[in-house]
Design a protein around this motif. Structure first.
Motif: not given
Length: 223
Positions: A91, A174-175, A167-168, A95-96, A152, A170-172
């Motif tokens: 990440i 999900f991961k 996007a950041g 973003r993170g 998802k 959702s990435e956090v």
């Protein structure tokens, strides 16, 4: 650490000094500052040696998040461990750090909304946030992930209901939901490493021994 930072030892001193102020606050006591910097250096060295994270990127993450999270009583160990975990999960700091900081702030300001979506009572969630905001946030990630059931589109809809988008974010979510052990280990490792200076001192000793060995070899080659 000097080998990881492009500017060498000068950059290490500057960046670790800044990070000390972010994580622990300003001090005019030189001994206190030195101890804090050694502890941070030890944590950075240990986290870089035990994972795929690097000291400069961990520092970048921590400086971005620390100013927002430490006033909420997120600990230095949590900030550093979270930083290492996010780099290990690929990440980006931009973003993170933004996603984590904004999500935790929004959660604290909208306990009722997060309570409704996560299924935790308002009083319980408020108490959890006031006691340990990062742990409360990570618990919410776990709960909404279970609620989504691996779907998802359901997860994205839940994030929309929480009012946290991008996007950041959702990435956090999900991961983290798929790799919570990585996050927890990073926090545990950082918290433990901040309490000692063994890793950074061992590295210093190793370099001194290497330097002494190189000098001895040079002398032997001349004589």
């Amino acid at each position: 650490l000097g080998n990881e930072f492009k500017g060498g030892t000068e950059e290490v001193a500057t960046e670790v000094g800044k990070l000390s102020t972010v994580l622990f606050g300003i001090t005019e006591d030189g001994e206190v500052m030195a101890e804090r910097m050694l502890s941070i250096g030890n944590a950075l060295n240990y986290l870089a040696a035990t994972g795929n994270a690097t000291s400069p990127v961990i520092t970048d993450f921590a400086q971005r998040m620390g100013g927002i999270l430490t006033p909420l009583d997120v600990t230095a160990g949590q900030v550093l461990g979270l930083s290492a975990a996010m780099e290990n999960l690929a990440i980006s700091p931009e973003r993170g750090a933004t996603a984590i900081s904004r999500s935790i702030q929004r959660m604290g300001a909208n306990i009722e909304q997060f309570s409704r979506v996560s299924g935790v009572s308002q009083d319980s969630l408020r108490d959890a946030f006031n006691t340990n905001p990062l742990d409360a946030f990570l618990d919410v990630i776990t709960l909404v992930s279970k609620k989504a059931g691996g779907d998802k589109t359901s997860m994205l809809a839940i994030l929309n209901d929480l009012g946290i988008r991008g996007a950041g974010v959702s990435e956090v979510f999900f991961k983290f939901s798929e790799n919570m052990k990585v996050v927890e280990k990073g926090i545990d490792d950082a918290t433990g490493a901040l309490k000692e200076q063994k890793s950074v001192m061992d590295e210093y000793t190793k370099k001194q021994e290497n330097l002494a060995g190189a000098w001895e070899r040079l002398k032997n080659s001349i004589s």
